[in-house]
Each structure stands twice: as structure tokens, then as C-alpha cells.
Scaffold this active site. Structure first.
Site, PDB file in Angstrom:
ATOM      1  N   LYS A 236      -1.435  39.324  23.921  1.00 33.09           N
ATOM      2  CA  LYS A 236      -2.668  38.532  23.807  1.00 33.09           C
ATOM      3  C   LYS A 236      -3.830  39.364  24.352  1.00 33.09           C
ATOM      4  O   LYS A 236      -4.092  40.420  23.801  1.00 33.09           O
ATOM      5  CB  LYS A 236      -2.470  37.174  24.482  1.00 33.09           C
ATOM      6  N   ARG A 242       3.993  42.722  20.714  1.00 29.58           N
ATOM      7  CA  ARG A 242       4.454  41.337  20.867  1.00 29.58           C
ATOM      8  C   ARG A 242       5.615  41.294  21.853  1.00 29.58           C
ATOM      9  O   ARG A 242       6.645  41.930  21.637  1.00 29.58           O
ATOM     10  CB  ARG A 242       4.901  40.852  19.487  1.00 29.58           C
TER      11      ARG A 242
HETATM   12  C1  PLP Z   1       1.474  32.202  24.191  1.00 26.44           C
HETATM   13  C2  PLP Z   1       1.996  31.483  25.371  1.00 26.44           C
HETATM   14  C3  PLP Z   1       3.358  31.534  25.722  1.00 26.44           C
HETATM   15  C4  PLP Z   1       4.456  32.052  24.825  1.00 26.44           C
HETATM   16  O1  PLP Z   1       4.320  33.236  24.250  1.00 26.44           O
HETATM   17  P1  PLP Z   1       5.250  33.645  22.981  1.00 26.44           P
HETATM   18  O2  PLP Z   1       5.234  35.124  23.060  1.00 26.44           O
HETATM   19  O3  PLP Z   1       4.588  33.068  21.790  1.00 26.44           O
HETATM   20  O4  PLP Z   1       6.607  33.080  23.200  1.00 26.44           O
HETATM   21  C5  PLP Z   1       3.743  30.960  26.922  1.00 26.44           C
HETATM   22  N1  PLP Z   1       2.862  30.345  27.714  1.00 26.44           N
HETATM   23  C6  PLP Z   1       1.554  30.243  27.390  1.00 26.44           C
HETATM   24  C7  PLP Z   1       0.644  29.541  28.327  1.00 26.44           C
HETATM   25  C8  PLP Z   1       1.090  30.792  26.201  1.00 26.44           C
HETATM   26  O5  PLP Z   1      -0.187  30.657  25.869  1.00 26.44           O
END
Ligand code: PLP
Length: 432
Positions: A236, A242
Site C-alpha cells: 500500500k 503484494r
Molecule cells: C489491506 C488491509 C489488510 C489486509 O491486507 P491484504 O494484503 O489484502 O490481505 C489488513 N488490515 C487492514 C487494516 C487493511 O487495510
């Protein structure tokens, strides 16, 4: 042959190659406003595409179950060292395949099935792994949830309700308290959560999936050293491949490692671990500090322009990389679902999202979540955010007028031509 004349390794599979090229083209010619997405560097992409994908390395560096792990050990040790240095943590586990796996690993390590966990409600900004009934987390543990304070006309409401966190903690005596959100535009201070956890004898996990890059870049306060455990995603705001990771103190290191493997996963994705190492080094550079600050400035600029166009923002604005739009003030008839669909046709990529106390279902919603991490990487600044906001408002205002949608699509294409995240890396077309 790819379009630039290089031999493509994927020439042997034109069907997949065509799809990947189309996706590269989509990413290059539409505006990416999904708050949980980013454009990784060519170095991260290269590591992700490496021969480490061939290697089985169940276990941890120095303690593997299979032979031939000398280089897997090197790369995972490097990734762990870079993660602990970047965040100032004692211990890092870089094997979780995703943020969800990281969270599940922590629960498995620290909480017995049926014990109580206090976390944020999904419809108030929390994540599926914070106890949704459709998630294994909600089926395995007893979740109790807090939300945000009521909306206020001056924008000072819709903040994490710390009084509710404290009251629930005192009443429910949870084993673990979770802070962290997936749709929340304000800064999360870890200190009051620590105080509440200490008062009731709970452990404290901070899920930094979204703000990890802002924390690494010094734009947001760090929960490391305050929370017992910090989980995050690497894809992110952190802008890596990823995946997920867990940081903790030495006292929890063995339990966390054992929960991730063999508790939850089989062999780690060492090619992704290599790419995580690359991303951690990138995030330690001075340019990344500037990037994190710009992500926040761009979100503020986007928010201001949207307010000027008649949108109401949840929590009255933003401190981070995302903006949560309440569409009802702009147009009471417009749902998040309809808005997302018409914006997609205009080349503006975002996701519908529930707003706190949303009268509509999670599939329809009354909100949109927008984020600046990806387009900030592509080089957009405050002035482009104002352009994006006005294009978005135009499409939503005249959403039934096909000519308007098409003309915005054309302007989006022109805007994106100046902000190609992979300009100067023609080899990427040989993969993508
Ligand atoms: C995106 C997210 C996750 C999970 O991430 P993934 O890689 O999609 O499994 C967990 N906790 C929060 C708060 C998120 O925003």
C-alpha cells in the site's frame, strides 16, 4: 516481440501476454485513486519476477527444512534486517503472504480460539480481518467492536471513539486490542490505545496496513515500541510487492514466527521477500520521506478541491493518504456503486465504500474511498489533484451524459500521458 521491439519472455504465451499488456496500458492511461494501491519501482518488479520463485524454503534463515537455501537465507535475513532498521523494531517476520495472513498470524500466536479481541467495526472503517463474521477471524475469536464518534457539522466528528474503546475494554477484558483501519482519513495515535491496553491487561496490536509507508517516511507517528505487535502490508503506501509483515519485540518473536510457519503458511514466497527487501531499502532513502509528505499534501489538496465542488468528506478532511467521500450531500440519489461504475468508464479508478452508519448495504454504499499513494508515485502534485477532483465532479454531475463521460475519459488520458510510472523502463513491456 513486445510493442517496443524487445523480445518478450512471454512471447511463448501470447494469450497471457496480451492480458498483461492490456493491464499495463490500463494502469498507464487511467488515474489510480484506490487508496490501497501503488506503483512499485522497476527494481521491486524485477525481484518479484526472479528465480527465487523456484525455491522451497520452509522454515527460517539458518533453520530450513530443504537444502539449497543459502541465497534464500541471505535474502530473507537482509529483508528482516532492513525491516527492523527501517521501523526501529527488535524483530521482523517478512513471510506473511498478505496483510490478512499477518493479522491471522498474530491472532494465532497470541490469542486462544474463543478469547475476546477488541477491534474496529468493518462498517466504521475496520478490516475484514478485524472480526467480520464472514472472515475466519470472526468465526474463531470473539470480537467486540468500537466505531467512530457521530458526525458533526464542523467536521470534528467521525474520529475513533476512544471513550468506547476504554469502556468496552474495561467491560470485556479482551486478550488483544487492535488499532488500525482500512477506511479512515485521520491519524491514529497509538498512545491512548497503549494506555487502555495497560489498564485492562490486554496486548495491543497496531494494524498499519495502510499507513506503513507514511510511518516509514516520517509523516505519521510510529506505533513501533508502543504496540506489542505491528502488522502491515508491503504494497500500500509502502510501495513494495503484494505481501505482509509483522514487527514485534523479542518477547513475542518465537510465538509469532511459529504461528506464521508452520502454524499458518507453507513455504514462503522468497521472490516476494526479495522484493520486500528492495522496498524496505527504497523506503529508507531521503526521497521516500519527501514522497510520504507529498502523498499527504496531495490528499489534502484533493480533499479541499472536492469540498469546493460540493462533496461532504467523512471526518471533515484528511491527515493521511485517503479521502472518504459521503456522496449524499452532492447528490442524494447517487450510490457509491453507481459512482464507481461511471468513474471507471471515465478512466478514474476508485472504490465504493461504506461511510459510518451508512444506510445502504456494503455492496451499494453511499461513499467513495479515494487515495493518493499511486499517482503521487507517478509524479502528480497538488495542481493535478485539483484537476482530478474537477474531472471526477464533472462525471458524477453529468453521469447520464455519454458525451461528458467520453470527454473526461479523453482528458484523463491526456493527463496520465504526463505521469507514466514506468516511463524510461521499456523492459517492463517485455514482462507485462
Ligand atoms: C489491506 C488491509 C489488510 C489486509 O491486507 P491484504 O494484503 O489484502 O490481505 C489488513 N488490515 C487492514 C487494516 C487493511 O487495510
Amino acid at each position: 516481440m513486445s510493442s517496443n521491439g524487445h523480445d518478450s519472455p512471454l512471447a511463448s504465451d501470447p494469450e497471457v501476454a496480451a492480458i498483461l499488456h492490456a493491464e499495463l496500458e490500463r494502469q498507464r492511461t487511467t488515474v489510480q485513486l484506490i487508496a490501497s494501491e501503488n506503483f512499485t519501482s522497476p527494481a521491486v518488479l524485477a525481484a518479484t519476477a526472479s528465480v527465487l520463485t523456484n525455491k522451497y524454503s520452509e522454515g527460517y534463515p539458518g533453520r530450513r527444512y530443504y537444502g539449497g537455501n543459502v541465497h534464500a537465507d541471505e535474502v530473507e535475513s537482509l529483508a528482516r534486517d532492513r525491516a527492523t532498521a527501517l521501523f526501529g523494531a527488535a524483530h521482523a517476520n517478512v513471510q506473511p503472504h498478505s496483510g490478512a495472513s499477518a493479522n491471522l498470524g498474530v491472532y494465532l500466536a497470541l490469542v486462544e480460539p474463543g478469547e475476546t479481541i477488541l477491534a474496529m467495526r468493518l462498517d466504521q472503517g475496520g478490516h475484514l480481518t478485524h472480526g467480520s463474521p464472514v472472515s475466519i477471524t470472526g468465526k474463531t475469536y470473539r470480537f467486540v467492536s468500537y466505531g467512530v464518534t457521530p458526525a458533526r457539522a464542523d467536521g470534528s466528528g467521525e474520529r475513533i471513539d476512544l471513550d468506547a474503546v476504554r469502556d468496552l475494554a474495561r467491560r470485556e477484558r479482551p486478550r488483544l486490542i487492535v488499532a488500525g483501519t482500512t477506511a479512515y482519513s485521520r491519524v491514529i495515535d497509538p498512545v491512548p490505545f497503549r494506555e487502555i491496553a495497560d489498564e485492562v491487561g490486554a496486548l495491543f496490536m497496531f494494524d498499519a496496513a495502510h499507513p506503513a509507508g507514511l510511518i516509514a517516511g516520517g509523516a505519521h507517528p510510529s506505533p513501533v515500541g508502543i504496540a506489542d505487535v505491528v502488522t502491515f502490508t508491503t504494497h500500500k503506501t509502502l510501495r513494495g510487492p503484494r505481501g505482509g509483515a509483522i514487527l514485534c519485540g523479542e518477547e513475542h518473536a518465537r510465538a509469532i514466527d511459529a504461528a506464521v510457519f508452520p502454524g499458518l503458511q507453507g513455504g514462503p514466497l522468497e521472490h516476494v521477500v526479495a522484493a520486500k527487501a528492495v522496498a524496505f531499502a527504497e523506503a529508507a532513502r531521503p526521497e521516500f520521506k519527501q514522497y510520504a509528505a507529498q502523498v499527504v499534501r496531495n490528499a489534502a489538496a484533493l480533499a479541499a478541491a472536492l469540498v469546493a465542488d460540493g462533496f461532504r468528506l467523512v471526518a471533515g478532511g484528511t491527515d493521511n493518504h485517503q479521502v472518504l467521500v459521503d456522496l449524499r450531500a452532492f447528490d442524494a440519489e447517487l450510490t457509491g456503486k453507481a459512482a464507481q461504475e461511471v468513474l471507471d468508464r471515465a478512466g478514474i479508478t476508485c472504490n465504493r465504500n461504506q461511510i459510518p452508519d451508512d444506510p445502504r448495504s456494503p455492496f451499494v454504499t453511499s461513499g467513495l474511498r479515494l487515495g493518493t499513494p499511486a499517482e503521487t508515485t507517478a509524479g502528480m502534485r497538488e495542481s493535478e489533484m485539483a484537476v482530478v477532483a474537477s474531472l471526477l465532479a464533472r462525471v458524477l454531475r453529468d453521469r447520464d451524459d455519454q458525451a461528458v463521460v467520453e470527454s473526461v475519459r479523453k482528458e484523463v488520458r491526456e493527463l496520465c500521458a504526463g505521469f507514466d510510472p514506468y516511463a524510461g523502463s521499456p523492459w517492463i513491456e517485455g514482462i507485462a
